[in-house]
Design a protein around this motif. Structure first.
Motif, PDB file in Angstrom:
ATOM      1  N   THR A 182       0.861  -1.176   0.000  1.00  0.00           N
ATOM      2  CA  THR A 182       0.000   0.000   0.000  1.00  0.00           C
ATOM      3  C   THR A 182       0.897   1.226   0.000  1.00  0.00           C
ATOM      4  OG1 THR A 182      -0.124   0.033   2.413  1.00  0.00           O
ATOM      5  CG2 THR A 182      -1.860  -1.157   1.234  1.00  0.00           C
ATOM      6  N   ASP A 242      -7.656   3.601  -3.207  1.00  0.00           N
ATOM      7  CA  ASP A 242      -8.457   3.613  -1.985  1.00  0.00           C
ATOM      8  C   ASP A 242      -8.851   5.013  -1.551  1.00  0.00           C
ATOM      9  OD1 ASP A 242      -8.013   0.794  -1.853  1.00  0.00           O
ATOM     10  OD2 ASP A 242      -6.040   1.207  -1.001  1.00  0.00           O
ATOM     11  N   LYS A 291     -11.956   7.418  -6.159  1.00  0.00           N
ATOM     12  CA  LYS A 291     -11.856   6.343  -5.167  1.00  0.00           C
ATOM     13  C   LYS A 291     -12.617   5.117  -5.657  1.00  0.00           C
ATOM     14  CE  LYS A 291     -13.045   5.224  -0.366  1.00  0.00           C
ATOM     15  NZ  LYS A 291     -13.633   5.738   0.909  1.00  0.00           N
TER      16      LYS A 291
END
Length: 795
Positions: free
Chosen positions: A453, A480, A527
């Motif tokens: 991430t 995200d 997103k």
């Protein structure tokens, strides 16, 4: 960094191949070279479960198992302070002591950045405080643990060599300077560690200590004229030029960049500036850090020559001096370009070389991003760096052998190691997230497909990379969080994908048109958007550089190796070969969660199972294969039988055989020596002697014409030595790449006057001044063939 995407495309399109190990530089001086990409800060990248995350976890455990106070033993001792713990063994008990502490500091910084482990940061700050105390005790800016060996073998404080150097007393054989082992290499590690600590979280004391040390060595360099400087730079000096350049970046003091530019090894770097490949016979890892230093100087000054040299070096090493796993060098040295097939030994691919080549790659990429640079980076990172750490033990390799049947040797928890490659291993496996994501104004580059991430602060983007690549073909990138939504995603499409990659956004196919090695998707992102990339993981063959009949097997970026059994079981087999016109057709996939293939009717003498090379931690492997047609294989068998017949005849005529480099035979033959060392090369034991040394042993003789036969490796660098029998010189031997790619024997007929009435003689090998003797891979005394006389010596 104001270059936009259009400038990036235009600027890089003209460059066939073209990073910067940014550690969140606290830069006072902005680079004068426009950087079109830089990696996301390591603190903003977190690894998800994978072999890479496991490597980091294992390495952090290893780092925290080590004792800072044991590394600091000599620093305190030589500063007149009582050590707090006993010194480590291995290299840390030799004159190169202290190099590991520099690596350790950098590794702690990287581990803190990669994982957030607070103990890593605490330890780094503790070490800085201890070094500051040692420096204050010495009053002149110097501190150190490096030693100096006296004539009686004792090791004392090595600082005394530097006043000698300032007086022009400079004696070096390449890795020693006035009795100390590569002292400036060790000092470079101190500098790098201190500057990394300062840059990472602003530890002002670290910068003060670094400036004090830099000032001390500024005086040493200032005392030397240009020729004396070159004499000193003949000894390995690591990347100390990079450290002075970086000290300039972090302080703005121009005296440091002037000194960085003066530290220039004319013999090695001059040809590279002139775009000449004269690397053969140079120690590989001695050179790579010098080029990293030139790359940093180029960035900070904008001067072209340092950058041209760095780029040319990278192109030559990666294109003409590197093995299939991305590593380079044999027995630590570069060899002639495009001769990989002649150098498949148990002494290939020192890990430090690849660690530093990846740093250099990052510099070049930062200047002008191109996917080709990360095609190399991925190859070396996956197949060499990941092979150099054993995840079960946390140990590191020095070499990664590519000779069929050779086993890897890993450092263990023992206190008797701390090679250079243990130090670079500490760093390599602290930072597997540092090159996955890069930013370039309005572009987010994805260069490595490692589960992670990341947060791209400039655009307020948080992304998750989810994949089981390179074992499976799909890569999934999920957004995200998105604050500023319009930007480009640049996904690296490796050259080996050969136009077969596929791309989708939110499940809808997107055409893959690559530019500079990337598929670019420019749009307003939001997103929840998901990009899916599929890369073909087909098997293919790759020739060894300069050879058409020596091949390796790859699957996507993975080097595949034939599994030859457990490392603890001795390997006595012959090198496996491929026989047939369509070898890949003989590979069949096996059911497994990792790529596994079995061959049918292809491998001689028997078919084998192929697995990812890097994962063969405790297994023996074959990576390169001689490839034959059926007719060619029959000829090879005939040559093998002829060699067996020669060996049988030799055995029948042998009176005595000396297996040099083996303990019991050397004892049985009463070997004595000085400055002489056992060696192992291509599976054969031997011994050499360095300048000023010798080795001598007894051999049986009998009446009649006799021949002394010695075995050598045909690809040695130039060297000359004498061979004496009972203190009478019978030959002077010169080795200079006489029989590339093969061992060979030289016969020295023995004058009968030397053996008459004796049952033993003493054989001595003595190197010429500033040369070495051997290595010699065995000596025999044999009866002469009819007609073989002293006039027939083949020296």
């Amino acid at each position: 960094m104001k270059a936009n995407r259009r400038q990036w495309l235009a600027g890089v399109a003209s460059l066939a191949i073209c990073s910067v190990p940014f550690k969140a530089w606290a830069a006072v001086v902005a680079p004068k070279v426009p950087l079109r990409a830089r990696p996301l800060p390591l603190e903003d990248v977190r690894l998800r479960p994978s072999v890479y995350a496991t490597a980091v976890d294992v390495n952090v455990d290893y780092l925290l198992s080590l004792s800072p106070d044991r590394f600091l033993h000599n620093f305190r001792k030589y500063a007149g302070l009582e050590p707090k713990a006993p010194i480590y063994g291995g290299w840390e008990s030799d004159t190169i002591a202290g190099h590991s502490l520099g690596h350790y500091m950098t590794a702690l910084v990287l581990a803190w950045q990669q994982t957030g482990n607070a103990e890593c940061r605490r330890r780094a700050d503790y070490i800085v405080g201890e070094l500051a105390l040692c420096q204050a005790q010495r009053h002149d800016g110097y501190f150190g643990a490096l030693g100096r060996k006296t004539k009686d073998g004792a090791i004392i404080d090595g600082e005394a060599i530097f006043p000698e150097v300032m007086r022009g007393q400079i004696k070096s054989g390449g890795f020693d300077l006035n009795g100390s082992w590569s002292p400036l290499y060790t000092v470079h590690k101190y500098f790098a560690g201190l500057l990394d600590v300062h840059a990472a979280w602003g530890n002002a004391q670290a910068l003060d200590v670094a400036i004090g040390l830099a000032s001390y060595f500024e005086k040493v360099f200032a005392a030397l004229d240009d020729q004396q400087l070159q004499d000193m730079l003949n000894c390995e000096y690591g990347g100390i030029n990079e450290s002075y350049a970086q000290l300039y970046a972090q302080t703005g003091d121009p005296r440091w960049i002037r000194l960085a530019e003066r530290i220039f090894d004319n013999r090695v770097l001059g040809p590279l500036v002139a775009q000449e490949d004269k690397l053969a016979n140079f120690h590989a890892n001695t050179q790579v850090p010098k080029l990293i230093g030139l790359a940093r100087i180029h960035e900070l000054t904008g001067k072209d020559d340092p950058g041209r040299a760095a780029r040319f070096f990278w192109e030559r090493v990666t294109g003409h001096h590197s093995y299939v796993i991305g590593g380079n060098a044999d027995r630590e040295y570069f060899f002639e370009p495009d001769s990989i097939a002649l150098h498949l030994t148990e002494s290939t691919c020192e890990h430090c070389n690849t660690y530093n080549m990846l740093k250099l790659t990052r510099h070049l990429y930062g200047w002008q991003p191109h996917g080709a640079l990360f095609d190399y980076y991925e190859r070396a990172h996956l197949n060499h760096v990941m092979a150099a750490q054993n995840p079960a033990t946390g140990g590191f390799t020095y070499m990664t052998p590519l000779m069929s049947g050779a086993a890897r040797e890993y450092s263990g928890p023992s206190e008797d190691v701390f090679w250079c490659c243990v130090g670079s291993g500490m760093e390599s496996h602290a930072k597997h997230g540092d090159s996955i994501f890069w930013e370039g104004d309005d572009t987010l580059f994805v260069n490595l497909y490692i589960p992670a991430t990341a947060t791209w602060q400039a655009k307020g983007v948080t992304a998750t990379l989810d994949t089981d690549y390179p074992f499976k073909p799909e890569v999934r990138l999920s957004l995200d969080a998105v604050k500023q939504g319009r930007f480009a995603l640049a996904l690296r499409i490796p050259a080996w994908a050969d136009g077969k990659a596929s791309l989708a956004v939110n499940g809808l196919p997107v055409p893959v048109a690559t530019t500079n090695g990337y598929a670019l998707v420019h749009r307003a992102w939001k997103k929840g958007d998901v990009v899916t990339l599929n890369l073909p993981l087909d098997l293919r063959l790759e020739n060894a550089a300069g050879s058409t009949d020596t091949v390796a097997v790859l699957r996507g970026p993975l080097v595949m190796a034939a599994d030859l059994g457990p490392a603890e079981a001795p390997w006595a087999g012959v090198d496996p070969a491929m026989v047939g016109e369509t070898p890949l057709a003989a590979f069949a996939p096996m059911v497994s969660d990792r790529p596994r293939y079995h061959t049918t009717g292809l491998i001689r003498p028997a078919d084998l199972t192929f697995v990812p090379f890097f994962s063969q931690y405790d297994r023996r492997s074959a990576v390169y294969f001689k490839r034959f047609s059926e007719a060619g294989w029959k000829a090879e068998q005939a040559a093998f039988l002829a060699e067996q017949a020669r060996q049988k005849d030799l055995a029948a005529r042998s009176i005595d055989v000396m297996h040099l480099g083996e303990m019991q035979p050397e004892r049985d033959h009463g070997l004595t020596s000085d400055i002489s060392y056992p060696v192992v090369y291509r599976g054969r034991n031997g011994r050499d002697a360095r300048s000023g040394g010798y080795f001598e042993f007894a051999m049986k003789v009998k009446p009649g014409p006799l021949v002394l036969q010695a075995s050598y490796w045909g690809g040695e660098r130039a060297r000359t030595f004498d061979i004496l029998v009972d203190n009478v010189r019978i030959a002077t031997q010169t080795l200079d790449n006489d029989h590339p790619g093969a061992f060979f024997d030289v016969d020295y007929p023995l004058p009968e006057a030397l053996t008459r009435g004796k049952d033993r003689v003493k054989v001595r090998f003595v190197p010429a001044d500033r040369s070495s003797a051997g290595p010699v891979f065995g000596v025999r005394v044999v009866t002469a063939k009819p007609g073989e006389t002293a006039a027939g010596a083949k020296a």
